[in-house]
Scaffold this active site. Structure first.
Site, mmCIF file in Angstrom:
data_model
loop_
_atom_site.group_PDB
_atom_site.id
_atom_site.type_symbol
_atom_site.label_atom_id
_atom_site.label_comp_id
_atom_site.label_asym_id
_atom_site.label_seq_id
_atom_site.Cartn_x
_atom_site.Cartn_y
_atom_site.Cartn_z
ATOM 1 N N ALA A 33 0.851 -1.186 0.000
ATOM 2 C CA ALA A 33 0.000 0.000 0.000
ATOM 3 C C ALA A 33 0.887 1.236 0.000
ATOM 4 O O ALA A 33 2.059 1.185 0.366
ATOM 5 C CB ALA A 33 -0.907 -0.005 1.227
ATOM 6 N N GLY A 88 -0.407 -5.041 0.995
ATOM 7 C CA GLY A 88 -1.658 -4.987 0.243
ATOM 8 C C GLY A 88 -1.582 -5.674 -1.103
ATOM 9 O O GLY A 88 -2.589 -6.143 -1.621
ATOM 10 N N GLU A 114 -2.140 -9.251 -0.375
ATOM 11 C CA GLU A 114 -3.551 -9.386 -0.014
ATOM 12 C C GLU A 114 -4.454 -9.350 -1.245
ATOM 13 O O GLU A 114 -5.465 -10.049 -1.299
ATOM 14 C CB GLU A 114 -3.934 -8.294 0.986
ATOM 15 C CG GLU A 114 -3.315 -8.544 2.364
ATOM 16 C CD GLU A 114 -3.543 -7.409 3.342
ATOM 17 O OE1 GLU A 114 -4.122 -7.659 4.406
ATOM 18 O OE2 GLU A 114 -3.132 -6.268 3.024
ATOM 19 N N GLU A 165 3.601 -5.861 7.466
ATOM 20 C CA GLU A 165 2.933 -4.765 8.175
ATOM 21 C C GLU A 165 3.406 -4.570 9.611
ATOM 22 O O GLU A 165 3.478 -3.433 10.095
ATOM 23 C CB GLU A 165 1.413 -4.990 8.161
ATOM 24 C CG GLU A 165 0.744 -4.666 6.829
ATOM 25 C CD GLU A 165 0.747 -5.817 5.846
ATOM 26 O OE1 GLU A 165 0.039 -5.744 4.837
ATOM 27 O OE2 GLU A 165 1.474 -6.815 6.091
#
Length: 260
Positions: free
Chosen positions: A66, A112, A115, A135
């Site tokens: 992200a 992300g 994910e 993360e």
């Protein structure tokens, strides 16, 4: 539709969506998440699109995570909203998409990015791919479904280790973990994935949509997956595809599904 951060190409009923932010290693920002949602929403109602392939531009990254610069100063309330909005618009949307979504992982799939790949119905990786959920090294946890989908694929212990260490695994280790279905050379990645898509499209897309729903139901808390399977099985009997498939089988010919 024209997009700033993604590219689209339709060929032989396969829609390839390429996340195109090479200077940021294709990192997901809010704008890119919205564009991906919009592109998928359009593909959902486009009869020309039968299979979707998600990939990243260049040879370095699928999606390297992200865009941290967007949320570094968020409050707890804003952080919760970020995760909820992202899951609804993209990650859950991909996981429950009625048409097959394949992630073609070319290079880094981190945070992300992994994910997003986890949300796809299955994954093919290039031999230079590296995957991880880093993360906790930033003082946060995966917020786009990583703590839920990773254990489903690799098991609780391996998911715990990957998330706690914030480490990366390579493509062959990902294959061993059942995180990806196939590993191929980078130059062959899209062609190989398209070949799988072509095999999928020989079958009833209506039936495949029902199968996606039934398989996903097994992972929804409080939902009886067997009951969903029974319902989808019964629904199939009322489709034109069922009539064509059974007629073709009994007449010893290949089925030509109308996908209705």
């Amino acid at each position: 539709m024209s997009y700033k951060n993604i590219l689209e190409e339709i060929d032989d009923n396969i829609l390839t969506i390429t996340i195109n932010r090479p200077k940021k290693l294709n990192a997901l920002n809010r704008e890119t998440i919205q564009e991906l949602h919009d592109a998928l929403k359009e593909a959902k109602s486009d009869d020309e699109v039968k299979v979707v392939i998600l990939t990243g531009s260049g040879e370095k990254a699928f999606v390297a995570g992200a865009d941290i610069s967007e949320f570094a100063d968020y409050s707890p309330k804003e952080g919760k909203g970020l995760a909820a909005d992202g899951q609804k618009k993209l990650f859950d949307y991909v996981a429950n998409f009625p048409k097959p979504v394949i992630a073609a992982i070319n290079g880094f799939a981190l945070g992300g990015g992994l994910e997003l790949a986890l949300a796809a119905h299955f994954r093919v990786a290039s031999d230079n791919a590296k995957m991880g959920l880093p993360e906790v090294s930033l003082g946060v946890i995966p917020g786009y479904g990583g703590t839920q989908r990773l254990p489903q694929l690799v098991g609780k212990g391996r998911a715990m280790e990957m998330i706690m260490t914030a480490g990366m695994i390579d493509a062959n280790q990902a294959l061993q973990y059942n995180l990806v279905n196939h590993v191929v050379e980078l130059g062959d990645l899209l062609e190989f994935t398209e070949d799988i898509a072509a095999k999928i499209m020989k079958n009833s897309m209506v039936a495949i949509s029902g199968a996606i729903k039934a398989i996903n139901a097994n992972y929804d808390d409080g939902v009886n997956g067997f009951e969903t399977e029974i319902n989808e099985f019964g629904r199939a009997f009322g489709t034109e595809d069922f009539k064509e498939g059974t007629t073709a089988f009994l007449n010893k010919r290949k089925a030509d599904f109308p996908n209705k």
